[in-house]
Design a protein around this motif. Structure first.
Motif, PDB file in Angstrom:
ATOM      1  N   GLY A   8      54.204  43.087  50.919  1.00  0.00           N
ATOM      2  CA  GLY A   8      52.806  43.113  50.515  1.00  0.00           C
ATOM      3  C   GLY A   8      52.399  42.350  49.621  1.00  0.00           C
ATOM      4  N   TYR A   9      51.020  42.048  49.815  1.00  0.00           N
ATOM      5  CA  TYR A   9      50.438  41.186  48.883  1.00  0.00           C
ATOM      6  C   TYR A   9      49.268  42.102  47.934  1.00  0.00           C
ATOM      7  CZ  TYR A   9      51.846  36.483  50.542  1.00  0.00           C
ATOM      8  OH  TYR A   9      52.449  35.303  50.792  1.00  0.00           O
ATOM      9  N   LEU A  10      49.169  41.363  46.966  1.00  0.00           N
ATOM     10  CA  LEU A  10      48.068  41.941  45.825  1.00  0.00           C
ATOM     11  C   LEU A  10      47.535  40.598  45.380  1.00  0.00           C
ATOM     12  CD1 LEU A  10      46.846  44.445  44.709  1.00  0.00           C
ATOM     13  CD2 LEU A  10      48.205  44.233  42.775  1.00  0.00           C
ATOM     14  N   PHE A  11      46.212  40.445  45.710  1.00  0.00           N
ATOM     15  CA  PHE A  11      45.563  39.089  45.272  1.00  0.00           C
ATOM     16  C   PHE A  11      44.692  39.400  44.142  1.00  0.00           C
ATOM     17  CE2 PHE A  11      46.703  38.450  49.888  1.00  0.00           C
ATOM     18  CZ  PHE A  11      47.653  37.435  49.671  1.00  0.00           C
ATOM     19  N   GLN A  12      44.274  38.461  43.577  1.00  0.00           N
ATOM     20  CA  GLN A  12      43.178  38.155  42.530  1.00  0.00           C
ATOM     21  C   GLN A  12      41.785  38.550  43.002  1.00  0.00           C
ATOM     22  OE1 GLN A  12      42.980  34.790  40.018  1.00  0.00           O
ATOM     23  NE2 GLN A  12      41.299  35.437  38.725  1.00  0.00           N
ATOM     24  N   ASN A  13      41.810  38.120  44.391  1.00  0.00           N
ATOM     25  CA  ASN A  13      40.227  38.432  44.905  1.00  0.00           C
ATOM     26  C   ASN A  13      40.253  39.700  45.939  1.00  0.00           C
ATOM     27  OD1 ASN A  13      41.830  37.432  47.108  1.00  0.00           O
ATOM     28  ND2 ASN A  13      40.463  35.574  47.381  1.00  0.00           N
TER      29      ASN A  13
END
Length: 206
Positions: A81-86
Motif C-alpha cells: 500500500g502506498y501513501l504519497f506526498q501528493n
C-alpha cells in the motif's frame, strides 16, 4: 506476516549509481525511515519494493518469496500500500469514488472508515480538488486503511502538512505498525526520522 529482505540489491543508470550492494531486513511491527539527501535514491528504493522499478541486480524477498514471483494483482491489492506526498487521488472524482477504487463498500462502511481520520459523511460527495492538503491526506489514509496491506510505503507523507495533520499521519502510521504491518517511510523530516524505530541511510550505499 513475513519479513522483507533486501539481498545485495543495486540500482544503476549507466555510470550513475543510485545505490549498490544494499542488504537490509524490515520486520513487521516497526516503522523504518529511509533517509538521505534529496535525489539520493529514497523514492527509487521505495518504488523498487513496490515493483514500480526493476533492479539492476539483487533480490527483494517478502515472506520467503521473490516479490516478482507474486501475482502482480495480489501484490498490489494485498501486500503493498502506498501513501504519497501528493496523495495520488483523482482530483475530479469524489471522495466516495476515490475510496471505491480500492474496495466497493456501502456508504455506511465508508463513513466508518472516514470517521477514523476525523472526516464526516459530508465528505463523500466532495471532489478531491475542493479539499485542503490535510483533508486530502486523510482521505488517502482512509483508502490505505480500507486496503489493509501488509507493507506500507510512504513517500514524504508529511512534507506539505501543518503540525496537526503531520501528527495525525504519524499517529496513523504507528497504528499500522502496531497492527503488525511493515511501515517504510522515505523522509527528510527530522520529526519523522526521530519517530521511526529504525533508520536506513541510503547515502551509505553509493
Amino acid at each position: 506476516m513475513g519479513n522483507l529482505l533486501l539481498k545485495t540489491i543495486g540500482q544503476e543508470y549507466g555510470d550513475f549509481v543510485v545505490f549498490k550492494d544494499l542488504n537490509f531486513e524490515f520486520n513487521p511491527g516497526k516503522i523504518y525511515a529511509i533517509i538521505g539527501p534529496s535525489g539520493g535514491g529514497k523514492t527509487t528504493l521505495l518504488n523498487s519494493i513496490g515493483r514500480l522499478n526493476d533492479l539492476s541486480y539483487g533480490d527483494i524477498i517478502y515472506d520467503g518469496k521473490n516479490i516478482f514471483d507474486y501475482n502482480v494483482l495480489q501484490y498490489y491489492r494485498e501486500i503493498i500500500g502506498y501513501l504519497f506526498q501528493n496523495y495520488a487521488l483523482v482530483d475530479e472524482e469524489t471522495v466516495r469514488q476515490n475510496l471505491n477504487l480500492v474496495n466497493r463498500h456501502k456508504d455506511r462502511m465508508l463513513r466508518r472508515f472516514l470517521e477514523r481520520y476525523g472526516l464526516d459523511s459530508s465528505y463523500l460527495d466532495r471532489k478531491i480538488f475542493t479539499l485542503s492538503g490535510g483533508e486530502a491526506q486523510r482521505v488517502a489514509l482512509t483508502r490505505l486503511s480500507m486496503q489493509d496491506p501488509k507493507i506500507v510505503l510512504a513517500d514524504e507523507p508529511t512534507g506539505a502538512l501543518d503540525a496537526d495533520n503531520k501528527n495525525m499521519v504519524l499517529k496513523s502510521l504507528r497504528a499500522m505498525a502496531n497492527d503488525n504491518k511493515i511501515v517504510i517511510v522515505a523522509t527528510h523530516d527530522e520529526q519523522v526520522k526521530n519517530f521511526a524505530d529504525e533508520r536506513l541511510n541510503i547515502a551509505e550505499y553509493r
